[in-house]
Design an enzyme around this catalytic site. Structure first.
Site, PDB file in Angstrom:
ATOM      1  N   ALA A 155       0.818  -1.219   0.000  1.00  9.67           N
ATOM      2  CA  ALA A 155       0.000   0.000   0.000  1.00  9.67           C
ATOM      3  C   ALA A 155       0.849   1.265   0.000  1.00  9.67           C
ATOM      4  O   ALA A 155       0.409   2.308  -0.489  1.00  9.67           O
ATOM      5  CB  ALA A 155      -0.934   0.002   1.206  1.00  9.67           C
ATOM      6  N   CYS A 156       2.066   1.187   0.511  1.00 13.30           N
ATOM      7  CA  CYS A 156       2.933   2.367   0.588  1.00 13.30           C
ATOM      8  C   CYS A 156       3.549   2.727  -0.755  1.00 13.30           C
ATOM      9  O   CYS A 156       4.277   3.706  -0.859  1.00 13.30           O
ATOM     10  CB  CYS A 156       4.018   2.154   1.637  1.00 13.30           C
TER      11      CYS A 156
END
Length: 181
Positions: A155-156
């Protein structure tokens, strides 16, 4: 089946997968109760888990009708306990034996009598950090089952290890560990 699964959900973008896991478990006849951290509530609301599990979400040692929820959940209700997703913070806290929240107290009260599954989910650097790796080793040596992380897009915005195990795979680990007892 009728087995009781205590699902601990921590603050992670992957907490949505815990909702799908809850749905899968209840559809297969498991009774699911969810302990959700305050940070997890920022990602997936308690109404989601209550609707899917047909049980009230547990959030605190003191916000319910049970005067000793950690004892009753760990020693009398759960057949299996799983932290999915398990954040770096949760993993490190469990390895220190902290019991300043409901899940920490549940784990101490359980004392590995019932299977405890830990499904890490975090950024690659966080997962590889020596503190997290040592905590995972310690928990495993005490009797926790450490589930594997996936590798891929995170997700980062990076790619690497640390992805939460997919719900179908977690479901298989749950069934496998229930049959051991």
């Amino acid at each position: 089946m009728g087995k009781n699964i205590l699902l601990h959900v921590t603050g992670s973008i992957s907490a949505y997968k815990a909702a799908y896991l809850t749905s899968m478990l209840t559809k297969k006849g498991y009774n699911v109760r969810v302990i959700e951290t305050e940070d997890a509530l920022k990602f997936v609301g308690e109404a989601t888990f209550e609707g899917l599990s047909h049980n009230k979400v547990e959030k605190s040692m003191f916000n319910n009708n049970d005067p000793i929820p950690h004892i009753n959940l760990a020693q009398h209700w759960a057949d299996l306990i799983i932290s999915y997703p398990a954040s770096a913070n949760t993993i490190n806290r469990l390895a220190q034996g902290l019991a300043d929240d409901l899940f920490g107290a549940v784990c101490l009260a359980n004392n590995f009598e019932k299977p405890l599954l830990i499904a890490p989910a975090m950024n690659t650097n966080m997962f590889r950090h020596p503190a997290v790796q040592e905590s995972l080793k310690k928990l495993n040596s005490w009797g926790a089952v450490i589930l594997p992380c996936g590798e891929g897009d995170l997700a980062c915005g990076t790619t690497g290890i640390g992805r939460l195990l997919e719900p179908e795979e977690a479901f298989n680990y749950i069934e496998k560990n229930l049959t051991k007892n």
